[in-house]
Design a protein around this motif. Structure first.
Motif, PDB file in Angstrom:
ATOM      1  N   HIS A 159       0.824  -1.205   0.000  1.00 27.44           N
ATOM      2  CA  HIS A 159       0.000   0.000   0.000  1.00 27.44           C
ATOM      3  C   HIS A 159       0.865   1.265   0.000  1.00 27.44           C
ATOM      4  CE1 HIS A 159      -3.859  -1.899   0.139  1.00 27.44           C
ATOM      5  NE2 HIS A 159      -3.609  -2.544   1.265  1.00 27.44           N
ATOM      6  N   GLU A 160       2.015   1.179   0.647  1.00 28.88           N
ATOM      7  CA  GLU A 160       2.947   2.317   0.625  1.00 28.88           C
ATOM      8  C   GLU A 160       3.460   2.553  -0.796  1.00 28.88           C
ATOM      9  OE1 GLU A 160       7.344   3.402   2.471  1.00 28.88           O
ATOM     10  OE2 GLU A 160       6.024   2.025   3.590  1.00 28.88           O
ATOM     11  N   LEU A 161       3.765   1.465  -1.500  1.00 28.56           N
ATOM     12  CA  LEU A 161       4.209   1.572  -2.888  1.00 28.56           C
ATOM     13  C   LEU A 161       3.125   2.172  -3.762  1.00 28.56           C
ATOM     14  CD1 LEU A 161       6.242   0.936  -5.168  1.00 28.56           C
ATOM     15  CD2 LEU A 161       5.229  -1.343  -5.308  1.00 28.56           C
ATOM     16  N   ARG A 162       1.884   1.729  -3.588  1.00 30.47           N
ATOM     17  CA  ARG A 162       0.758   2.279  -4.357  1.00 30.47           C
ATOM     18  C   ARG A 162       0.625   3.774  -4.131  1.00 30.47           C
ATOM     19  NH1 ARG A 162      -4.236   0.226  -2.385  1.00 30.47           N
ATOM     20  NH2 ARG A 162      -5.195   1.256  -4.163  1.00 30.47           N
ATOM     21  N   PHE A 163       0.782   4.204  -2.891  1.00 33.44           N
ATOM     22  CA  PHE A 163       0.660   5.625  -2.558  1.00 33.44           C
ATOM     23  C   PHE A 163       1.768   6.437  -3.231  1.00 33.44           C
ATOM     24  CE2 PHE A 163       1.857   9.238   0.144  1.00 33.44           C
ATOM     25  CZ  PHE A 163       0.662   9.942   0.145  1.00 33.44           C
ATOM     26  N   LEU A 213       2.605  10.064 -10.083  1.00 30.94           N
ATOM     27  CA  LEU A 213       1.790  10.308 -11.279  1.00 30.94           C
ATOM     28  C   LEU A 213       1.045  11.629 -11.173  1.00 30.94           C
ATOM     29  CD1 LEU A 213       0.335   6.734 -11.932  1.00 30.94           C
ATOM     30  CD2 LEU A 213       2.073   7.931 -13.268  1.00 30.94           C
ATOM     31  N   LYS A 214       0.543  11.934  -9.988  1.00 29.00           N
ATOM     32  CA  LYS A 214      -0.162  13.204  -9.783  1.00 29.00           C
ATOM     33  C   LYS A 214       0.788  14.381 -10.003  1.00 29.00           C
ATOM     34  CE  LYS A 214      -2.966  15.760  -6.442  1.00 29.00           C
ATOM     35  NZ  LYS A 214      -3.543  15.753  -5.069  1.00 29.00           N
ATOM     36  N   GLU A 221       3.024  18.631 -16.164  1.00 26.30           N
ATOM     37  CA  GLU A 221       2.726  18.711 -17.599  1.00 26.30           C
ATOM     38  C   GLU A 221       1.781  19.857 -17.925  1.00 26.30           C
ATOM     39  OE1 GLU A 221       1.281  14.809 -18.489  1.00 26.30           O
ATOM     40  OE2 GLU A 221       3.246  14.108 -19.174  1.00 26.30           O
ATOM     41  N   LYS A 222       0.973  20.271 -16.944  1.00 22.78           N
ATOM     42  CA  LYS A 222       0.017  21.350 -17.173  1.00 22.78           C
ATOM     43  C   LYS A 222       0.660  22.734 -17.107  1.00 22.78           C
ATOM     44  CE  LYS A 222      -4.125  18.890 -15.606  1.00 22.78           C
ATOM     45  NZ  LYS A 222      -5.216  18.838 -14.597  1.00 22.78           N
TER      46      LYS A 222
END
Length: 202
Positions: A177-181, A187-188, A194-195
């Motif tokens: 779950h730490e890796l997912r976070f 990515l965020k 990019e914006k």
């Protein structure tokens, strides 16, 4: 789509302006442009570069060469001629230019002196995961079900890289779950970056 072609075409948006120029490039211009681009990438720019009449054409070829050289450092396999031709055809090079440029870019000697600043680590070609649960009569007796799941369950991640390597990691549920976070946060951050106006190509 092969892994090599996927690696070459990983950022389609970067080629929109270049594909407007490539149809005008002639076969006789390809080899001189590639030679000049390689010298520039190696840190030894040729004086002829500053006096080129077809600056836009050279810039387009240089961008292709830079991308292919950089992507080549992420894989141990030589480029497949068919994949390279398809990549160049999608960029709207003429058939003659595709034949000339694909032959040059598939030549292994082109990559013997890849500059350090162009080298990239292998990318992720595939991901598999499975649950590994180690249960025994002993731990069933001294712990309830939630404790067992938390203590004895692991996630096995199998990562296939673009250079052909396979990496396997065994993570606890908490670490998974730490890796997912961490991945979601990264990515965020990329989306936010990019914006920004400074990151956009005109």
């Amino acid at each position: 789509m092969s892994q090599q072609l996927e690696l070459l075409t990983e950022v389609p948006s970067q080629w929109s302006s270049i594909s407007n120029i490539t149809p005008d490039i002639q076969r006789k211009e390809i080899k001189p442009f590639v030679v000049l681009a390689l010298k520039e990438l190696e840190g030894n720019p040729d004086s002829r570069t500053s006096s080129l009449m077809s600056v836009d054409k050279f810039a387009a070829v240089r961008e292709v060469v830079r991308h292919v050289v950089r992507a080549r450092s992420a894989t141990r396999e030589p480029w497949e001629l068919g994949d390279m031709k398809m990549f160049l055809e999608n960029l709207r090079f003429s058939p003659d230019c595709v034949a000339e440029l694909s032959t040059l870019l598939c030549a292994e000697q082109l990559y013997t002196n890849i500059p350090a600043h162009l080298r990239v680590k292998p990318g992720l070609a595939g991901l598999q995961w499975k649950i590994d649960m180690s249960l025994s009569q002993a731990n069933m007796e001294d712990a309830d079900q939630k404790q067992i799941l938390r203590r004895d369950t692991f996630i096995i991640l199998i990562l296939k890289l673009t250079d052909g390597q396979t990496r396997t990691y065994r993570l606890s549920i908490a670490k998974f779950h730490e890796l997912r976070f961490v991945v979601a946060s990264a990515l965020k951050s990329v989306i936010v970056l990019e914006k920004r106006k400074c990151m956009r190509k005109d």
